[in-house]
Design an enzyme around this catalytic site. Structure first.
Site: not given
Ligand code: LER
Ligand code: MN
Length: 270
Positions: A152, A158, A185, A188, A211, A217, A246
């Site tokens: 990912e 992070e 995702d 992100h 995701h 979020r 997610e």
């Molecule tokens: C996990 O899928 C994710 O998106 C991250 O933000 C985990 O910290």
């Molecule tokens: Mn994710």
């Protein structure tokens, strides 16, 4: 494409999952809401039973697209780039157990923060080597088990390892294993990708999993990400895997999964 949401098999510190623990009730709620599947966040694969989870998911008519590993980092600080060699070895061994579980569930394994977060400046090069070595070992195990691994891309606040799609594609090439692809995702991507649709196209068939969460979020539709445009791009590239929610359980888990599906179902072709 099929739609799932993330549920955790156990209590967890990670917040962006729809339900935690009481897996039987969580899967029942996900099925009742109308999703096709539930992605599982699992801290320790030894603490769950693949056959029980398979039976439970089947009872509810749900698929299990992927098994997450991030809680190993979140709750136990195990990572593929830990300074301590035995911690790295434990992380690899534990992800191998996820691979075995995923083989039983016919699911992917997600490599998120189990890769580690921020290396000491003096250890930067060594840390990347450890990451590549760890992924080679896991990639070999995944190839042998017929399981895919999705790395990912996670935003810079992070982790320092793999923030954007280009970083992920570079790492995959360096590791050199067919079983390894990428997970994008939208939460992100909204921070890191210069052009989210172009990044999806750049991944092509290396995109193994997707995701979705909105810019804040919350569930898709609660922020300002252009989901219709991104879903169209996925369709254009021939992506026919899972779109997995997610997002934060806000205002609460049941409301968020209902609102997310209400928004996504009309724009995600079955
Ligand atoms: C996990 O899928 C994710 O998106 C991250 O933000 C985990 O910290
Ligand atoms: Mn994710």
């Amino acid at each position: 494409m099929k739609l799932s949401v993330v549920v955790s098999t156990h209590q967890a510190s990670f917040e962006a999952v729809s339900f935690k623990g009481r897996i039987s009730e969580s899967l029942a709620a996900v099925a009742a809401a109308g999703y096709d599947g539930a992605e599982l966040a699992v801290r320790n694969a030894a603490e769950v039973s693949g056959s029980e989870l398979t039976a439970l998911a089947a009872t509810h008519g749900l698929g299990i697209p992927a098994v997450g590993t991030g809680q190993m980092w979140g709750d136990e600080r195990l990572s593929l780039t830990a300074q301590d060699e035995s911690t790295r070895a434990t992380a690899v061994a534990r992800v191998k157990e996820h691979i075995a579980l995923a083989a039983e569930l016919d699911a992917l394994v997600i490599i998120g923060l189990v890769r580690g977060v921020f290396p000491d400046a003096a250890l930067k090069e060594a840390s990347w080597e450890w990451l590549v070595e760890g992924l080679r070992e896991l990639g070999a195990a995944a190839d042998a088990a017929g399981v895919g691994i999705a790395i990912e891309a996670i935003n810079r606040y992070e982790t320092a390892y793999v923030n954007a799609a280009t970083d992920g594609l570079d790492l995959i090439e360096r590791v050199g294993r067919d079983s390894i692809g990428l997970l994008l995702d939208t939460f992100h991507m909204n921070i890191e990708e210069p052009d989210m649709a172009a990044s999806i196209r750049m991944c092509g068939d290396r995109l193994f999993h997707f995701h979705v969460a909105d810019s804040n979020r919350w569930y898709p539709g609660a922020g300002h990400i252009d989901f219709p445009g991104l879903i169209n791009t996925l369709v254009d590239t021939g992506y026919d895997r899972w779109v997995s929610g997610e997002f934060l359980p806000r205002p609460d888990g049941p409301t968020s999964i209902a609102k997310g599906l209400e928004y996504l179902r009309p724009i995600v072709p079955r």
